[in-house]
Design a protein around this motif. Structure first.
Motif, PDB file in Angstrom:
ATOM      1  N   LEU A 169       0.804  -1.215   0.000  1.00 19.18           N
ATOM      2  CA  LEU A 169       0.000   0.000   0.000  1.00 19.18           C
ATOM      3  C   LEU A 169       0.840   1.268   0.000  1.00 19.18           C
ATOM      4  CD1 LEU A 169      -2.692  -1.041   2.647  1.00 19.18           C
ATOM      5  CD2 LEU A 169      -2.907  -1.091   0.151  1.00 19.18           C
ATOM      6  N   GLU A 170       1.678   1.425   1.009  1.00 17.02           N
ATOM      7  CA  GLU A 170       2.489   2.625   1.219  1.00 17.02           C
ATOM      8  C   GLU A 170       3.546   2.283   2.258  1.00 17.02           C
ATOM      9  OE1 GLU A 170      -0.201   5.595   2.790  1.00 17.02           O
ATOM     10  OE2 GLU A 170      -1.171   4.125   4.082  1.00 17.02           O
ATOM     11  N   THR A 171       4.493   3.165   2.462  1.00 17.69           N
ATOM     12  CA  THR A 171       5.423   2.949   3.556  1.00 17.69           C
ATOM     13  C   THR A 171       4.833   3.563   4.820  1.00 17.69           C
ATOM     14  OG1 THR A 171       6.725   4.990   3.430  1.00 17.69           O
ATOM     15  CG2 THR A 171       7.305   3.216   1.895  1.00 17.69           C
ATOM     16  N   SER A 172       5.511   3.409   5.929  1.00 11.25           N
ATOM     17  CA  SER A 172       5.005   3.966   7.184  1.00 11.25           C
ATOM     18  C   SER A 172       5.015   5.484   7.182  1.00 11.25           C
ATOM     19  CB  SER A 172       5.816   3.435   8.370  1.00 11.25           C
ATOM     20  OG  SER A 172       7.176   3.805   8.251  1.00 11.25           O
ATOM     21  N   THR A 173       5.758   6.096   6.237  1.00 13.47           N
ATOM     22  CA  THR A 173       5.833   7.562   6.193  1.00 13.47           C
ATOM     23  C   THR A 173       5.617   8.154   4.806  1.00 13.47           C
ATOM     24  OG1 THR A 173       8.235   7.572   5.854  1.00 13.47           O
ATOM     25  CG2 THR A 173       7.443   7.611   8.147  1.00 13.47           C
ATOM     26  N   GLY A 174       5.344   7.350   3.801  1.00 13.33           N
ATOM     27  CA  GLY A 174       5.235   7.927   2.467  1.00 13.33           C
ATOM     28  C   GLY A 174       4.523   7.049   1.466  1.00 13.33           C
ATOM     29  N   ASN A 175       4.391   7.567   0.252  1.00 13.16           N
ATOM     30  CA  ASN A 175       3.750   6.851  -0.844  1.00 13.16           C
ATOM     31  C   ASN A 175       4.785   6.125  -1.695  1.00 13.16           C
ATOM     32  OD1 ASN A 175       1.753   9.626  -0.703  1.00 13.16           O
ATOM     33  ND2 ASN A 175       0.768   7.631  -0.714  1.00 13.16           N
ATOM     34  N   LEU A 176       4.359   5.052  -2.330  1.00 13.76           N
ATOM     35  CA  LEU A 176       5.251   4.193  -3.094  1.00 13.76           C
ATOM     36  C   LEU A 176       5.230   4.509  -4.582  1.00 13.76           C
ATOM     37  CD1 LEU A 176       4.516   0.768  -1.372  1.00 13.76           C
ATOM     38  CD2 LEU A 176       6.756   1.884  -1.487  1.00 13.76           C
ATOM     39  N   TRP A 177       6.403   4.311  -5.214  1.00 14.36           N
ATOM     40  CA  TRP A 177       6.578   4.475  -6.653  1.00 14.36           C
ATOM     41  C   TRP A 177       7.387   3.298  -7.185  1.00 14.36           C
ATOM     42  CZ3 TRP A 177       4.118   8.553  -8.859  1.00 14.36           C
ATOM     43  CH2 TRP A 177       3.698   9.569  -7.988  1.00 14.36           C
ATOM     44  N   GLY A 178       7.002   2.784  -8.337  1.00 14.78           N
ATOM     45  CA  GLY A 178       7.738   1.694  -8.959  1.00 14.78           C
ATOM     46  C   GLY A 178       7.887   1.914 -10.454  1.00 14.78           C
ATOM     47  N   TRP A 179       9.025   1.520 -11.003  1.00 15.50           N
ATOM     48  CA  TRP A 179       9.292   1.690 -12.437  1.00 15.50           C
ATOM     49  C   TRP A 179       9.352   0.337 -13.128  1.00 15.50           C
ATOM     50  CZ3 TRP A 179       9.685   5.559 -16.009  1.00 15.50           C
ATOM     51  CH2 TRP A 179      10.279   5.234 -17.231  1.00 15.50           C
ATOM     52  N   ARG A 180       8.553   0.188 -14.148  1.00  8.53           N
ATOM     53  CA  ARG A 180       8.611  -0.987 -15.015  1.00  8.53           C
ATOM     54  C   ARG A 180       7.845  -0.685 -16.304  1.00  8.53           C
ATOM     55  NH1 ARG A 180       5.251  -6.142 -13.092  1.00  8.53           N
ATOM     56  NH2 ARG A 180       5.351  -6.535 -15.350  1.00  8.53           N
ATOM     57  N   ASP A 181       8.165  -1.406 -17.338  1.00 12.82           N
ATOM     58  CA  ASP A 181       7.466  -1.272 -18.623  1.00 12.82           C
ATOM     59  C   ASP A 181       7.465   0.165 -19.132  1.00 12.82           C
ATOM     60  OD1 ASP A 181       6.887  -3.983 -18.305  1.00 12.82           O
ATOM     61  OD2 ASP A 181       4.972  -3.550 -17.322  1.00 12.82           O
ATOM     62  N   GLY A 182       8.546   0.897 -18.833  1.00 14.12           N
ATOM     63  CA  GLY A 182       8.708   2.236 -19.384  1.00 14.12           C
ATOM     64  C   GLY A 182       7.919   3.335 -18.713  1.00 14.12           C
ATOM     65  N   CYS A 183       7.374   3.091 -17.521  1.00 17.94           N
ATOM     66  CA  CYS A 183       6.633   4.156 -16.837  1.00 17.94           C
ATOM     67  C   CYS A 183       6.614   3.917 -15.328  1.00 17.94           C
ATOM     68  CB  CYS A 183       5.203   4.268 -17.369  1.00 17.94           C
ATOM     69  SG  CYS A 183       4.145   2.870 -16.953  1.00 17.94           S
ATOM     70  N   TRP A 184       6.155   4.945 -14.610  1.00 17.50           N
ATOM     71  CA  TRP A 184       6.039   4.848 -13.159  1.00 17.50           C
ATOM     72  C   TRP A 184       4.656   4.346 -12.760  1.00 17.50           C
ATOM     73  CZ3 TRP A 184       9.751   4.797  -9.737  1.00 17.50           C
ATOM     74  CH2 TRP A 184      10.982   5.395 -10.062  1.00 17.50           C
ATOM     75  N   TRP A 185       4.630   3.563 -11.685  1.00 19.74           N
ATOM     76  CA  TRP A 185       3.393   3.013 -11.133  1.00 19.74           C
ATOM     77  C   TRP A 185       3.284   3.455  -9.671  1.00 19.74           C
ATOM     78  CZ3 TRP A 185       0.777  -1.441 -13.676  1.00 19.74           C
ATOM     79  CH2 TRP A 185       1.355  -1.776 -14.908  1.00 19.74           C
ATOM     80  N   THR A 186       2.084   3.662  -9.200  1.00 22.67           N
ATOM     81  CA  THR A 186       1.841   3.976  -7.791  1.00 22.67           C
ATOM     82  C   THR A 186       0.492   3.387  -7.391  1.00 22.67           C
ATOM     83  OG1 THR A 186       1.884   5.765  -6.147  1.00 22.67           O
ATOM     84  CG2 THR A 186       0.729   6.222  -8.202  1.00 22.67           C
ATOM     85  N   PRO A 187       0.330   2.902  -6.159  1.00 23.70           N
ATOM     86  CA  PRO A 187      -0.967   2.361  -5.745  1.00 23.70           C
ATOM     87  C   PRO A 187      -2.055   3.429  -5.817  1.00 23.70           C
ATOM     88  CG  PRO A 187       0.751   1.648  -4.230  1.00 23.70           C
ATOM     89  CD  PRO A 187       1.361   2.696  -5.110  1.00 23.70           C
ATOM     90  N   PRO A 188      -3.280   3.059  -6.212  1.00 26.55           N
ATOM     91  CA  PRO A 188      -4.371   4.036  -6.294  1.00 26.55           C
ATOM     92  C   PRO A 188      -4.922   4.382  -4.915  1.00 26.55           C
ATOM     93  CG  PRO A 188      -5.193   1.856  -6.816  1.00 26.55           C
ATOM     94  CD  PRO A 188      -3.701   1.717  -6.642  1.00 26.55           C
ATOM     95  N   LEU A 189      -5.521   5.550  -4.801  1.00 22.88           N
ATOM     96  CA  LEU A 189      -6.093   5.982  -3.525  1.00 22.88           C
ATOM     97  C   LEU A 189      -7.191   5.030  -3.063  1.00 22.88           C
ATOM     98  CD1 LEU A 189      -6.358   9.847  -4.065  1.00 22.88           C
ATOM     99  CD2 LEU A 189      -4.504   8.547  -2.999  1.00 22.88           C
TER     100      LEU A 189
END
Length: 273
Positions: free
Chosen positions: A163-183
């Motif tokens: 979901l997120e870290t204990s203090t922030g939001n997550l970002w991941g890179w794959r398939d040529g773009c950034w991904w982040t969990p939805p609200l």
């Protein structure tokens, strides 16, 4: 030194009524901001966005609205001494502002990344779309992760999705773009998260908001977390019961995120006004 209920107080102690709901139940809301260029009005400080998030929670909880002029006054005084301000509001409209310095090891973390550990499923944040004083689960998750030689914890849902870290939001890179969990999965709508999404869309790479299943996270080339204080920090290792995952903390894609913090004069900023 801190600001409380309209007064600057030189002390390390705060006196509260023993029946104060903020003390008894964690009935407070807060926001933490990094002050750039010694100004609340700097593009990167996002003063208005922080106040808007506080106001959203106040209206949702039907609490008394604070004296916003007084909050600004206290923040202006404390920013002369601290680059980070934490503004806390009580249900009856009282404000409490404290300051702190940037972490001494922040530059190293931004450069080389950190280790995270996946937290227990039971450590879910209370009212995840709001920053409330009931922050025990996130604090426990981070404290427990430190026992595993990790600097951060990753919170998960009942299915084990990240979901997120204990203090922030997550970002991941794959398939040529950034991904982040939805609200919609139940995470904090971070101010830095929202600004980075707009920045990435301005840069034209797609941003995908999808649940972070185990299949998805295994395919990331790089991951990071963000918040208003640390900006973005790469994560190079994630400890989990099924085995550790490793990512490249120096992946070139991370420069796309970092570039946001050096482009305050870009036409992008005018699209936010």
């Amino acid at each position: 030194m801190y600001w409380y209920n309209g007064k600057l107080i030189e002390s390390q102690s705060l006196e509260l009524n023993i029946n104060d709901p903020g003390l008894l139940y964690g009935a407070t809301i807060f926001t933490t901001m990094r002050v750039y260029e010694n100004s609340l009005d700097s593009n990167l400080t996002h003063w208005r966005l922080h106040c808007d998030r506080l106001l959203f929670s106040i209206k949702t909880f039907h609490w008394q609205e604070p004296d916003w002029h007084r909050i600004r006054q206290g923040a202006e005084i404390l920013l002369k001494h601290f680059p980070i301000l934490r503004i806390t509001l009580f249900p009856d409209g009282r404000e409490w502002i404290i300051g702190r310095l940037l972490p001494a090891d922040l530059t190293a973390k931004q450069s080389d990344g950190v280790v995270c550990a996946v937290a227990s499923i039971e450590l879910a944040r209370s009212l995840p779309t709001h920053k409330t004083g009931n922050y025990l689960s996130a604090w426990l998750a981070k404290t427990n992760s430190q026992q595993l030689a990790a600097q951060e914890a990753i919170l998960v849902d009942g299915a084990g999705n990240w979901l997120e870290t204990s203090t922030g939001n997550l970002w991941g890179w794959r398939d040529g773009c950034w991904w982040t969990p939805p609200l919609a999965v139940g995470i904090l709508p971070g101010i830095m998260r929202a600004q980075l999404i707009k920045w990435l869309q301005y840069q034209q790479p797609a941003v995908k908001e999808e649940p972070w299943t185990m299949d998805l996270v295994k395919g990331f080339k790089a991951i990071a977390y963000s918040n208003s204080v640390v900006e973005t920090v790469p994560i190079h290792t994630v400890h989990q019961p099924q085995g550790s995952l490793e990512y490249d903390p120096h992946h070139q894609s991370l420069e796309i995120l970092r570039s946001f913090f050096s482009m305050t004069t870009s036409p992008f900023w005018y699209t936010l006004r």
